[in-house]
Structures are given as C-alpha cells and as structure tokens.
Design a protein around this motif. Sequence first.
Motif, mmCIF file in Angstrom:
data_model
loop_
_atom_site.group_PDB
_atom_site.id
_atom_site.type_symbol
_atom_site.label_atom_id
_atom_site.label_comp_id
_atom_site.label_asym_id
_atom_site.label_seq_id
_atom_site.Cartn_x
_atom_site.Cartn_y
_atom_site.Cartn_z
ATOM 1 N N ASP A 8 9.395 -10.866 14.780
ATOM 2 C CA ASP A 8 9.600 -9.596 14.186
ATOM 3 C C ASP A 8 10.780 -9.001 15.107
ATOM 4 O OD1 ASP A 8 7.472 -10.101 12.307
ATOM 5 O OD2 ASP A 8 6.382 -8.727 13.236
ATOM 6 N N GLU A 9 10.634 -9.233 16.505
ATOM 7 C CA GLU A 9 11.612 -8.451 17.159
ATOM 8 C C GLU A 9 13.104 -8.825 17.041
ATOM 9 O OE1 GLU A 9 9.052 -10.043 18.291
ATOM 10 O OE2 GLU A 9 7.572 -8.440 19.067
ATOM 11 N N ARG A 12 13.975 -7.325 13.703
ATOM 12 C CA ARG A 12 14.059 -5.775 13.940
ATOM 13 C C ARG A 12 15.539 -5.396 14.557
ATOM 14 N NH1 ARG A 12 9.635 -5.341 16.402
ATOM 15 N NH2 ARG A 12 8.790 -4.273 14.438
ATOM 16 N N ARG A 41 7.309 -4.195 5.726
ATOM 17 C CA ARG A 41 6.690 -3.813 6.890
ATOM 18 C C ARG A 41 7.878 -3.367 8.038
ATOM 19 N NH1 ARG A 41 5.285 -6.585 11.289
ATOM 20 N NH2 ARG A 41 5.415 -8.508 10.131
ATOM 21 N N LEU A 42 8.919 -4.461 8.159
ATOM 22 C CA LEU A 42 9.773 -4.062 9.290
ATOM 23 C C LEU A 42 10.737 -2.988 8.744
ATOM 24 C CD1 LEU A 42 10.665 -7.720 10.365
ATOM 25 C CD2 LEU A 42 9.041 -6.027 11.581
ATOM 26 N N ASP A 44 10.082 -0.353 7.337
ATOM 27 C CA ASP A 44 9.456 0.975 7.470
ATOM 28 C C ASP A 44 9.469 1.403 8.864
ATOM 29 O OD1 ASP A 44 9.019 1.561 4.922
ATOM 30 O OD2 ASP A 44 6.851 0.978 4.930
ATOM 31 N N ASP A 45 10.086 0.666 9.806
ATOM 32 C CA ASP A 45 10.192 1.040 11.199
ATOM 33 C C ASP A 45 10.555 2.351 11.449
ATOM 34 O OD1 ASP A 45 11.458 0.899 14.220
ATOM 35 O OD2 ASP A 45 9.566 -0.230 14.088
ATOM 36 N N ASP A 46 9.989 3.384 12.224
ATOM 37 C CA ASP A 46 10.644 4.624 12.657
ATOM 38 C C ASP A 46 11.853 4.735 13.172
ATOM 39 O OD1 ASP A 46 8.692 6.222 11.273
ATOM 40 O OD2 ASP A 46 8.003 7.253 13.006
ATOM 41 N N SER A 47 12.151 3.775 14.047
ATOM 42 C CA SER A 47 13.629 3.810 14.821
ATOM 43 C C SER A 47 14.677 3.637 13.717
ATOM 44 C CB SER A 47 13.239 2.831 15.768
ATOM 45 O OG SER A 47 13.102 1.407 15.401
ATOM 46 N N SER A 72 6.532 10.176 8.771
ATOM 47 C CA SER A 72 7.162 9.041 9.236
ATOM 48 C C SER A 72 8.864 9.787 8.909
ATOM 49 C CB SER A 72 7.021 7.750 8.498
ATOM 50 O OG SER A 72 7.381 8.150 6.884
#
Length: 243
Positions: A8-9, A12, A41-42, A44-47, A72
């Motif tokens: 995932d990292e 991202r 899912r990825l 939707d990451d806030d960053s 969010s």
Amino acid sequence: MSASALPDELWRRILEIGIEFYNFNYKDLCCLSITCRRLNRLSDDDSLWSSLFSADFPQYPIKQHRSSSSVSNKSLYKIRYEKIREQKALAHRRAVLRIQSEINEHSRRIREMELRSAEEKEKMKNTVAEFLNLRKIRQASVALNVWQPEVVRGKQKQIVEQCNVPVNNRIHAIEMELKLCKQQVEGFEKALRVEKRRMQAAKEKLASVEYHPLRDFNLAVTPIAEQAMRKRLRTSSSKETRS
C-alpha cells in the motif's frame, strides 16, 4: 511482480507523485477508485485529497473549511468544488446576458441608422427631382432670348413664371444640399458597416462562450451594453421573484 503484490505504501507514493508532478486530478483519482477495492480504499486517503485541494483551490486554505475532524478532505473538496461550479455557472450566465445585451444594442443602433439613412436617401431623391426641375426652368429662361415659334415660347415663359425664386441662386443651394445629403448617406453607410461588424463579432463571442466549471467569464462590459444589461438583469430578477 504483479500490481497486486505492491504494498500500500508504494501505491500511495505513486498516487502522490502523480498528483505532485503529473497533473493527476480529481477525475483521475475517482476513476482509479472504481477499478478495484484496494484502489478504492487508497484513493480515499486524506493526504491525497488534501494535496488536490491545495492544488485546485490555493486561495481557500483547507484548515478554514474544517469544522469537524470527522469530515474527510474528499468531502471538503466536493463541497468546495460544488461552490466553485455554482459560481462559474452564475458567471457564465452573466457573461451570456452581457453579450446578448451587446448584440441587442448593436441591433437597435443598426435599425436606427438604417432608418436615418433611408430618410436621407428619400430627401436626396426629392432634392434631385427639384434640381432637375430647376435646370429645366433655367433652360427655359435661356431659351426665351432665342427666336422660337410662339407656342414653344409661351410654354417656356409659363415655366419661368411659375418659379418664385431666382433660379441660379436656388440651383446653387440645391447643389450644396445634394452634396451634404451624399456625405450624410456615406457617413451612415460607413457607420452601418462598422456596427454590423461589431454585432457579428459579438455573435461569434456568444457562440464561443461555453460553460466549463474551471473557466473564468470575467468579460469586460462595453459602455453601450452596460445600461441594457442592468435593465435585463433587473427584469429577469423581478420575473424570478414573481414566480
């Protein structure tokens, strides 16, 4: 190594690089989110959405929009996007009304010039008829001094006696009036050509104004259209209020 084997990292980081260096926008992120559950899912990451928010709306710091920690960054982006889109839609409507007002004003001026030009042409036509009549009178006056049969001489004398003003003076005045009429008509024709070109340019500008949520429509208001535009906006507002 398959794509599903990437951690995932790393995924991202790939998305972050896309946003930072390759103009990866909200549409791209939304398209990725429907490809599979993992990318949904990825994405939707806030960053990621914080970076997109700062890139697309730099004049609106995201901290000022956060009223609750449960909201969010994606939701904040959507809220701001909808507001911006509404503003753009209103700006587009104002731009269209502004250009339509220009076209209406040009059309009004063209009708007015055509009317005045037609009046001037009619005046010139009457002046030409009077000028030709005066030339006949002058020719008759000259012919009186030449020997002719009495019948012809009598008709010429009758023509001369019907004229109450000195023929030469009146002919000179008519010539000046014809010259002035011709200048007026030429001026109207020139102004008409200019006004028609301006109206055509306004029509082309109206055809080119297409709505886009990220496009500005801050078009300058021309002096001839400003008053008409305000009147039209007031009329439109009053109709909306009555409905």
